[in-house]
Design a protein around this motif. Structure first.
Motif, mmCIF file in Angstrom:
data_model
loop_
_atom_site.group_PDB
_atom_site.id
_atom_site.type_symbol
_atom_site.label_atom_id
_atom_site.label_comp_id
_atom_site.label_asym_id
_atom_site.label_seq_id
_atom_site.Cartn_x
_atom_site.Cartn_y
_atom_site.Cartn_z
ATOM 1 N N LEU A 227 111.813 57.475 37.602
ATOM 2 C CA LEU A 227 111.925 58.427 37.657
ATOM 3 C C LEU A 227 110.352 58.533 36.336
ATOM 4 C CD1 LEU A 227 115.201 59.964 37.576
ATOM 5 C CD2 LEU A 227 113.951 59.422 39.480
ATOM 6 N N ALA A 228 110.472 57.791 35.197
ATOM 7 C CA ALA A 228 109.238 58.138 34.994
ATOM 8 C C ALA A 228 108.134 57.900 35.641
ATOM 9 C CB ALA A 228 109.261 57.301 33.438
ATOM 10 N N GLU A 229 107.913 56.874 36.398
ATOM 11 C CA GLU A 229 106.817 56.449 37.502
ATOM 12 C C GLU A 229 106.962 57.693 37.871
ATOM 13 O OE1 GLU A 229 105.647 52.860 39.089
ATOM 14 O OE2 GLU A 229 107.665 51.992 37.856
ATOM 15 N N MET A 230 107.564 58.219 38.256
ATOM 16 C CA MET A 230 107.099 59.340 39.921
ATOM 17 C C MET A 230 106.728 60.806 38.686
ATOM 18 S SD MET A 230 110.993 59.184 42.393
ATOM 19 C CE MET A 230 109.970 60.713 43.194
ATOM 20 N N SER A 231 107.345 61.098 37.664
ATOM 21 C CA SER A 231 107.050 62.179 36.300
ATOM 22 C C SER A 231 105.404 62.189 36.240
ATOM 23 C CB SER A 231 107.576 61.938 35.667
ATOM 24 O OG SER A 231 107.065 62.699 34.271
ATOM 25 N N GLY A 232 104.964 60.657 35.875
ATOM 26 C CA GLY A 232 103.387 60.751 35.488
ATOM 27 C C GLY A 232 102.788 60.980 37.707
ATOM 28 N N LEU A 233 102.794 59.551 38.177
ATOM 29 C CA LEU A 233 101.825 60.817 39.305
ATOM 30 C C LEU A 233 102.294 61.973 39.639
ATOM 31 C CD1 LEU A 233 104.095 56.937 41.742
ATOM 32 C CD2 LEU A 233 101.550 57.889 40.787
ATOM 33 N N ASP A 308 111.305 67.502 44.346
ATOM 34 C CA ASP A 308 109.991 68.204 43.786
ATOM 35 C C ASP A 308 109.015 67.253 43.833
ATOM 36 O OD1 ASP A 308 111.340 70.908 42.775
ATOM 37 O OD2 ASP A 308 111.749 69.269 40.485
ATOM 38 N N ALA A 309 108.982 66.286 43.723
ATOM 39 C CA ALA A 309 107.718 65.369 44.230
ATOM 40 C C ALA A 309 107.611 65.112 45.715
ATOM 41 C CB ALA A 309 108.051 63.972 44.163
ATOM 42 N N ARG A 310 108.709 65.657 46.544
ATOM 43 C CA ARG A 310 108.194 66.079 48.097
ATOM 44 C C ARG A 310 107.373 67.746 48.164
ATOM 45 N NH1 ARG A 310 109.906 64.926 52.490
ATOM 46 N NH2 ARG A 310 110.054 66.086 54.420
ATOM 47 N N VAL A 311 107.782 67.935 47.407
ATOM 48 C CA VAL A 311 107.119 69.288 47.405
ATOM 49 C C VAL A 311 105.734 69.268 46.812
ATOM 50 C CG1 VAL A 311 106.103 72.190 46.685
ATOM 51 C CG2 VAL A 311 108.762 71.443 47.080
ATOM 52 N N VAL A 312 104.864 69.166 45.954
ATOM 53 C CA VAL A 312 104.074 67.928 45.287
ATOM 54 C C VAL A 312 102.978 67.389 46.146
ATOM 55 C CG1 VAL A 312 102.972 67.383 43.587
ATOM 56 C CG2 VAL A 312 104.860 68.729 42.871
ATOM 57 N N MET A 313 103.987 66.704 46.523
ATOM 58 C CA MET A 313 103.225 65.955 47.962
ATOM 59 C C MET A 313 102.795 66.873 48.649
ATOM 60 S SD MET A 313 104.932 62.072 47.936
ATOM 61 C CE MET A 313 106.604 63.187 48.327
ATOM 62 N N ARG A 314 103.612 67.721 49.252
ATOM 63 C CA ARG A 314 103.071 68.162 50.460
ATOM 64 C C ARG A 314 101.976 69.363 50.207
ATOM 65 N NH1 ARG A 314 106.942 73.409 51.010
ATOM 66 N NH2 ARG A 314 105.673 74.394 49.529
ATOM 67 N N ASP A 315 101.876 70.273 49.063
ATOM 68 C CA ASP A 315 100.806 71.326 49.146
ATOM 69 C C ASP A 315 99.727 70.223 48.516
ATOM 70 O OD1 ASP A 315 102.226 72.861 49.474
ATOM 71 O OD2 ASP A 315 102.811 72.988 47.358
ATOM 72 N N VAL A 331 94.158 59.477 45.093
ATOM 73 C CA VAL A 331 95.397 61.225 45.745
ATOM 74 C C VAL A 331 96.120 60.194 47.093
ATOM 75 C CG1 VAL A 331 96.330 63.237 46.783
ATOM 76 C CG2 VAL A 331 94.159 63.291 45.350
ATOM 77 N N GLY A 332 95.296 59.938 47.472
ATOM 78 C CA GLY A 332 96.279 59.248 49.176
ATOM 79 C C GLY A 332 96.989 57.917 48.423
ATOM 80 N N HIS A 333 96.884 57.076 47.595
ATOM 81 C CA HIS A 333 97.553 56.415 46.916
ATOM 82 C C HIS A 333 98.790 56.585 46.332
ATOM 83 C CE1 HIS A 333 94.228 53.073 47.120
ATOM 84 N NE2 HIS A 333 93.492 53.894 47.314
ATOM 85 N N MET A 334 98.312 57.950 45.237
ATOM 86 C CA MET A 334 99.604 58.511 44.841
ATOM 87 C C MET A 334 100.513 59.077 45.913
ATOM 88 S SD MET A 334 97.064 61.283 42.035
ATOM 89 C CE MET A 334 96.606 60.258 40.885
ATOM 90 N N LEU A 335 100.112 59.072 46.967
ATOM 91 C CA LEU A 335 101.295 59.747 47.611
ATOM 92 C C LEU A 335 101.481 58.710 48.328
ATOM 93 C CD1 LEU A 335 99.116 62.387 49.512
ATOM 94 C CD2 LEU A 335 100.986 63.010 48.455
#
Length: 361
Positions: A227-233, A308-315, A331-335
């Protein structure tokens, strides 16, 4: 309750050290070179990470670690997530080392080569509903089953296998060469393995019983790391998208000046802050002794952060356009990394089910 105290000196030092490390070693071009290496080849910076103390950070001082709390580690792990680091800090430090520190009566001797970076040890588990099993045969135990996805599996020298013995979980120390390890590279570039333990024998002295509490703690600790890694991403995706809408022009002006884009960026900011807060809530839950309460908070954080991550990825994809899903931009690698992390240590559906069970629904 989430505490927003000023980080202490140790937390700031870990975070700042991680930021310098990422800046020096994880430019996009440097990372792409690492991705071209064979999956069996360990990334080159593992020893340096051990020297920086990252592998020992989550282990109590009595077991040879630094004794830092999960909340103190979140800022460092956010930086490693933002930097798309490939080394398995989470699987080794947050899961395996944290589990062994609680499961082994004398953990120091086993942990010393792990914390120094000399040995990579990983926890290997069967799929939900299909656990690895063990049966007694003579003076040894014989394993049967498959761990379908072990992150960083090809790099391990030792697997600590979670197996069922007489209806109870046990930990079994298995040398990697005794198992059938099939390397795979995931969509985000991370290395994992399918590990088959059929017919592998384990001596009685390499079996740890009475470890259910340690396993539960290790799983929750590992999830906090994810979750911490996801927060950073999520933070990095928001920042990259904000920069892009300020520069990308359409109809003679930056698209960031259009109201609909501003609304989207505001929504991404809100989601970013929610993820930031929930990651810290999950980390603080690790400090308590109530395993059920800890489990509820950690699973709730997983469900909320995944949404929340799904919304951020979508936008982020919509505002970047097609180039946002390519490997030309970070960005592509982050997704891709977020998509993988959304399933590691149990996805949204499994943790929603766990949360419902813990609150009695």
């Amino acid at each position: 309750m989430i505490r927003f105290d000023i980080p202490d000196d140790e937390t700031l030092l870990l975070r700042d050290t991680a930021e310098r490390f990422v800046a020096d070693h994880y430019g996009l071009a440097q990372r792409n070179v690492m991705l071209e290496q064979p999956p069996e080849q360990v990334p080159p910076h593992w020893g340096e990470m051990a020297e920086l103390g990252w592998l020992a950070a989550a282990v109590p001082e009595a077991a040879g670690g630094l004794g830092l709390s999960a909340a103190q580690l979140v800022p460092m792990l956010e930086v490693l997530g933002r930097g798309l680091v490939l080394e398995p800090v989470g699987p080794v430090a947050m899961k395996c080392a944290a589990t062994l520190a609680r499961a082994l009566p004398d953990a120091g001797a086993e942990l010393e080569p792990i914390l120094s970076g000399e040995r990579i040890a990983l926890v290997a588990e069967g799929a939900p509903g299909a656990p690895v099993s063990a049966v007694k045969t003579g003076g040894a135990l014989v394993l049967s089953g498959v761990a379908p996805l072990v992150m960083a599996g090809p790099w391990a020298q030792v697997f600590w296998v979670v197996a069922e013995l007489d209806g109870a979980p046990v930990l079994m120390r298995i040398p990697a060469e005794a198992a059938d390890v099939t390397p795979v590279r995931l969509v985000d570039g991370q290395v994992a393995a399918r590990v088959c333990f059929d017919g592998v024998r384990c001596a009685q002295e390499d079996v740890v019983t009475g470890c259910a509490e340690a396993l539960a703690y290790g799983r929750d600790m590992a999830l906090v790391g994810v979750l911490a890694e996801m927060s950073g991403l999520v933070d990095a995706l928001h920042g990259a998208t904000l920069d892009y809408v300020k520069l990308r022009e359409q109809f003679g002006r930056a698209i960031g000046r259009f109201q609909v884009v501003q609304h989207r960026m505001s929504e991404m900011f809100i989601r970013r802050e929610e993820v930031h807060s929930m990651a810290r809530l999950a980390a603080e839950a690790m400090e308590g002794d109530d395993a059920a309460f800890r489990g509820k908070l950690v699973s709730a954080a997983r469900v909320k952060i995944a949404k929340d991550a799904r919304v951020v990825m979508r936008d982020a994809v919509q505002l970047h356009g097609g180039i946002g899903v390519t490997d030309e931009l970070a960005v592509g690698h982050m997704l891709k990394r977020l998509l993988v992390l959304s399933q590691v240590e149990g996805g949204r559906a499994s943790h929603l089910k766990r949360f419902r069970a813990l609150i009695g629904l």
